[in-house]
Design an enzyme around this catalytic site. Structure first.
Site, PDB file in Angstrom:
ATOM      1  N   ASP A 165      -5.622  29.495  49.343  1.00 29.98           N
ATOM      2  CA  ASP A 165      -4.721  30.211  48.436  1.00 29.98           C
ATOM      3  C   ASP A 165      -5.085  31.676  48.311  1.00 29.98           C
ATOM      4  OD1 ASP A 165      -4.133  30.172  44.862  1.00 29.98           O
ATOM      5  OD2 ASP A 165      -2.706  30.540  46.504  1.00 29.98           O
ATOM      6  N   ASN A 412     -15.770  25.284  49.685  1.00 38.41           N
ATOM      7  CA  ASN A 412     -14.927  25.192  48.493  1.00 38.41           C
ATOM      8  C   ASN A 412     -13.831  24.163  48.730  1.00 38.41           C
ATOM      9  OD1 ASN A 412     -13.828  26.314  45.851  1.00 38.41           O
ATOM     10  ND2 ASN A 412     -12.049  26.469  47.211  1.00 38.41           N
ATOM     11  N   GLU A 413     -13.814  23.152  47.835  1.00 34.79           N
ATOM     12  CA  GLU A 413     -12.747  22.138  47.827  1.00 34.79           C
ATOM     13  C   GLU A 413     -12.496  21.476  49.177  1.00 34.79           C
ATOM     14  OE1 GLU A 413      -9.265  23.673  45.871  1.00 34.79           O
ATOM     15  OE2 GLU A 413     -10.276  23.533  43.957  1.00 34.79           O
ATOM     16  N   ASN A 467     -14.096  22.357  40.307  1.00 33.99           N
ATOM     17  CA  ASN A 467     -12.875  23.106  40.003  1.00 33.99           C
ATOM     18  C   ASN A 467     -11.913  22.151  39.306  1.00 33.99           C
ATOM     19  OD1 ASN A 467     -14.059  25.138  41.425  1.00 33.99           O
ATOM     20  ND2 ASN A 467     -12.765  24.961  43.248  1.00 33.99           N
ATOM     21  N   TYR A 469      -8.232  21.838  36.838  1.00 37.20           N
ATOM     22  CA  TYR A 469      -7.038  22.513  36.306  1.00 37.20           C
ATOM     23  C   TYR A 469      -6.234  21.598  35.398  1.00 37.20           C
ATOM     24  CZ  TYR A 469      -8.050  26.374  39.383  1.00 37.20           C
ATOM     25  OH  TYR A 469      -8.672  27.428  40.000  1.00 37.20           O
ATOM     26  N   TYR A 473      -2.259  22.277  36.629  1.00 33.11           N
ATOM     27  CA  TYR A 473      -1.624  21.517  37.716  1.00 33.11           C
ATOM     28  C   TYR A 473      -1.283  20.082  37.302  1.00 33.11           C
ATOM     29  CZ  TYR A 473      -2.572  25.363  40.878  1.00 33.11           C
ATOM     30  OH  TYR A 473      -2.594  26.598  41.480  1.00 33.11           O
ATOM     31  N   GLU A 506     -14.166  26.642  38.670  1.00 34.23           N
ATOM     32  CA  GLU A 506     -12.830  27.215  38.462  1.00 34.23           C
ATOM     33  C   GLU A 506     -12.120  26.468  37.344  1.00 34.23           C
ATOM     34  OE1 GLU A 506     -10.348  27.439  41.920  1.00 34.23           O
ATOM     35  OE2 GLU A 506     -12.023  27.895  43.236  1.00 34.23           O
ATOM     36  N   TRP A 551     -11.408  30.786  36.699  1.00 33.92           N
ATOM     37  CA  TRP A 551     -10.547  31.224  37.814  1.00 33.92           C
ATOM     38  C   TRP A 551      -9.390  31.979  37.241  1.00 33.92           C
ATOM     39  CZ3 TRP A 551     -11.741  31.603  42.707  1.00 33.92           C
ATOM     40  CH2 TRP A 551     -10.724  31.937  43.615  1.00 33.92           C
ATOM     41  N   LYS A 570      -3.678  33.954  37.973  1.00 29.53           N
ATOM     42  CA  LYS A 570      -4.646  33.366  37.036  1.00 29.53           C
ATOM     43  C   LYS A 570      -5.706  34.379  36.613  1.00 29.53           C
ATOM     44  CE  LYS A 570      -4.031  28.576  38.541  1.00 29.53           C
ATOM     45  NZ  LYS A 570      -3.256  28.815  39.794  1.00 29.53           N
TER      46      LYS A 570
HETATM   47  C1  GCU Z   1      -8.096  26.113  43.949  1.00 26.25           C
HETATM   48  C2  GCU Z   1      -8.783  27.072  44.897  1.00 26.25           C
HETATM   49  C3  GCU Z   1      -8.454  28.522  44.627  1.00 26.25           C
HETATM   50  C4  GCU Z   1      -7.011  28.665  44.182  1.00 26.25           C
HETATM   51  C5  GCU Z   1      -6.879  27.943  42.857  1.00 26.25           C
HETATM   52  C6  GCU Z   1      -5.452  28.046  42.313  1.00 26.25           C
HETATM   53  O1  GCU Z   1      -9.020  25.473  43.167  1.00 26.25           O
HETATM   54  O2  GCU Z   1     -10.184  26.924  44.960  1.00 26.25           O
HETATM   55  O3  GCU Z   1      -8.703  29.254  45.823  1.00 26.25           O
HETATM   56  O4  GCU Z   1      -6.627  30.017  44.070  1.00 26.25           O
HETATM   57  O5  GCU Z   1      -7.157  26.560  43.029  1.00 26.25           O
HETATM   58  O6  GCU Z   1      -4.654  27.175  42.652  1.00 26.25           O
HETATM   59  O7  GCU Z   1      -5.178  29.009  41.599  1.00 26.25           O
END
Ligand code: GCU
Length: 594
Positions: A165, A412-413, A467, A469, A473, A506, A551, A570
């Site tokens: 991303d 990462n992820e 990470n 969300y 999400y 994040e 993040w 973000k």
């Molecule tokens: C993920 C990822 C990021 C991305 C973020 C997002 O966790 O590690 O690179 O920008 O989510 O969706 O904002």
């Protein structure tokens, strides 16, 4: 790998500036082109990404090759010793030619590489040609997918879909130098200082006659006072009174090496370093024996115009804002940052989790939308293993002496919940730790798809970096529900790894600066502030949480996607580094918290 430094013996020449540039779309005789000046080229700044410099969507989103070219002059004195051509980085592959002769290539867009060119240049003018390839695929880090799309009545179109991303900024992103050394020279230095004043060193000499050389070393304080003298290619010492390197007092010392060669020539190099310890004990990361709570961000290295190109004013401003908001750390998400940024973090006392460009290692997931996965599974499809090992070696070799680097992130992820993940990462984690004389902690940053029940790599990590969300999400708009899910998952990982520190790598919400709502609706500044508060309350209830990385530090550019309104929003700061409302909440929280 030592950074180019001018001194009494070594010369450094700056090849940065405006080069000649051209995208390559058709077949090209590289040897022929590297022997003559480009026709109809464009002026292109180096260092910089090329993408945003000229208006034109096809130009910016070009997939494949480009060529950079410039001339440089060599004097007689430059040819007395070794002459080295060094690139801070070229994304994502480079092939380098001199006066029509190929001198070498490098794969990987975020680490330096160099070539000895003494026998390949002539006194006077030389023609330097660099072919850069910007494709990301299942063999590169980061990963992507090249696809050809067909349309009725139109020519096929090749696209390179990033499995990550952030916008695929490419080109000669970092500085290009020429430098000289004696024929027998100092190839590398490892200096490891601990907060009790003890230290070890290793000097590696190379070139014409290293066996006949003697290495004398000194440790000096910031005023240039000699605190210790010794000799030998390896050794240890003890200083009684030193100031340990810390965020509050980032005290740097100098390790000076003089190499005396059998033929009477000599080389010298001075490396900055700090006396500091990093360790893990009972769910805590310790800096100099004291628990440190990591407050900060996942942070991209990018901004307007130069994209991911080295930008000294921007990086300095960013670290000034980190200090302003009360942060003490960031992760170089998702690729090694420039050497100049590492030097600045040493100087300003910012702790760095140094991440490899291993993002997108997941055929079933991207940050902006599910890919649908490959039936064979990620680890049967990706071809990144050998390159990933090389990247970890280059990353540790480049950054090993920086006191600011407190940990390495191998990826990462990734698809860490899939079969094959443990087998892929176990050798990488071992290699990273063994390569690093300081044996810093190593982690793999995992995503929501890798749960306490399914994650295959948690035990490989010295600390867990997650990470999450919840509230964005998923469970969006319902922060109490998000907090409940988050806490349950953190407790799940703690039960699984009761001795490991856990931190969020994040967490955040897209936020349109200037958008407000009394009900704190999604995308408003109020929602982002509430999001931060909600997560903070969970962290404060759990004693094994060792840090919180939001993040993201600042809004940043991404590939076009209907979930990205002019990039990822973000950021706690806008892309031109103006604080959103949540910045003041975090500043208030972090200034009060050690
Ligand atoms: C993920 C990822 C990021 C991305 C973020 C997002 O966790 O590690 O690179 O920008 O989510 O969706 O904002």
């Amino acid at each position: 790998m030592l950074y180019p430094k001018m001194n009494a013996v070594r010369q450094v020449f700056d090849l940065n500036g405006i080069w000649n540039f051209k995208l390559i779309s058709d077949e090209l005789d590289r040897k022929e082109q590297a022997g003559r000046l480009l026709k109809k080229s464009l002026p292109m700044p180096v260092p910089s990404a090329y993408n945003d410099i000229y208006p034109n969507r096809e130009f910016a989103d070009h997939v494949g090759e480009m060529v950079y070219q410039r001339t440089f002059d060599v004097t007689e004195s430059m040819l007395e010793g070794r002459l080295v051509l060094r690139f801070g980085s070229a994304a994502h592959r480079a092939e380098v030619w001199l006066n029509g002769n190929r001198i070498g290539a490098h794969k990987g867009g975020f680490l330096p590489f160099s070539f000895e060119i003494g026998g390949k240049v002539q006194e006077g003018e030389n023609l330097l040609t660099v072919y850069v390839n910007n494709i990301v695929d299942y063999s590169t880090l980061p990963c992507g997918r090249v696809e050809t799309e067909s349309f009725p009545g139109l020519p096929d179109r090749t696209v390179d879909l990033p499995n990550f991303d952030f916008y695929n900024y490419t080109g000669l992103l970092r500085p290009v130098w020429l430098y000289t050394t004696p024929l027998t020279y100092i190839r590398d230095i490892t200096i490891n200082g601990r907060c009790d004043g003890s230290f070890e060193w290793k000097v590696e000499a190379d070139g014409k006659d290293p066996a006949g050389s003697v290495a004398d070393i000194q440790v000096l304080d910031e005023n240039g006072t000699v605190l210790f003298q010794g000799s030998g290619f390896e050794g240890a010492g003890q200083l009684e009174k030193i100031r340990p390197w810390s965020c509050e007092d980032p005290c740097l010392y100098r390790f000076r090496v003089e190499l005396r060669n059998r033929d009477g020539s000599r080389d010298e190099y001075t490396e900055e370093f700090g006396f500091r310890d990093i360790s893990i004990e009972k769910c805590r990361i310790l800096l100099n024996g004291k628990p440190v709570y990591l407050k900060g961000f996942g942070k991209h290295e990018e901004g307007p115009f130069s994209g991911r190109g080295t930008n000294l004013p921007l990086m300095t401003k960013d670290l000034g804002l980190l200090k302003w908001i009360g942060a003490n750390s960031f992760r170089t998400s998702h690729y090694p940052n420039s050497e100049e940024m590492m030097q600045l973090c040493d100087r300003m006392g910012i702790l760095v989790i140094d991440e490899a460009p291993a993002v997108g290692l997941n055929t079933g997931f991207t940050a902006t939308g599910l890919l649908g996965g490959s039936p064979e599974g990620t680890w049967a499809v990706l071809k990144t293993g050998e390159h990933h090992r090389r990247v970890m070696e280059e990353l540790v070799d480049r950054d090993k002496n920086h006191p600011c680097v407190i940990a390495w992130s191998v990826a990462n992820e990734p698809a860490s919940q899939e079969e094959g993940a443990k087998e892929y990462f176990e050798p990488l984690v071992r290699l990273t730790k063994e390569r690093d004389a300081q044996r810093r902690p190593v982690t793999i940053v995992t995503y929501e798809g890798s749960t306490p029940e399914t994650c295959k790599v948690a035990e490989l990590c010295d600390f867990l970096m997650l990470n999450r969300y919840r509230g964005w999400y998923d469970t969006e708009g319902n922060l109490p529900g998000a907090a409940a899910k988050l806490e349950a998952e953190l407790e799940g990982f703690h039960r699984r790894c009761p001795d490991k520190p856990i931190m969020l790598g994040e967490y955040g919400a897209d936020t349109v600066a200037g958008l407000h709502d009394v009900n704190a609706r999604l995308f408003t500044e109020e929602y982002q502030t509430l999001f931060m508060k909600t997560y903070a309350e969970v962290f404060d209830r759990l004693p094994y949480i060792t840090g919180e990385h939001v993040w993201v530090f600042a809004d940043f550019a991404t590939a076009e996607n209907i979930k990205r309104v002019d990039g990822n929003k973000k950021g706690i700061f806008t892309r031109d580094r103006r604080p959103k409302q949540a910045a003041y909440y975090l500043r208030d929280r972090w200034m009060k918290r050690d």
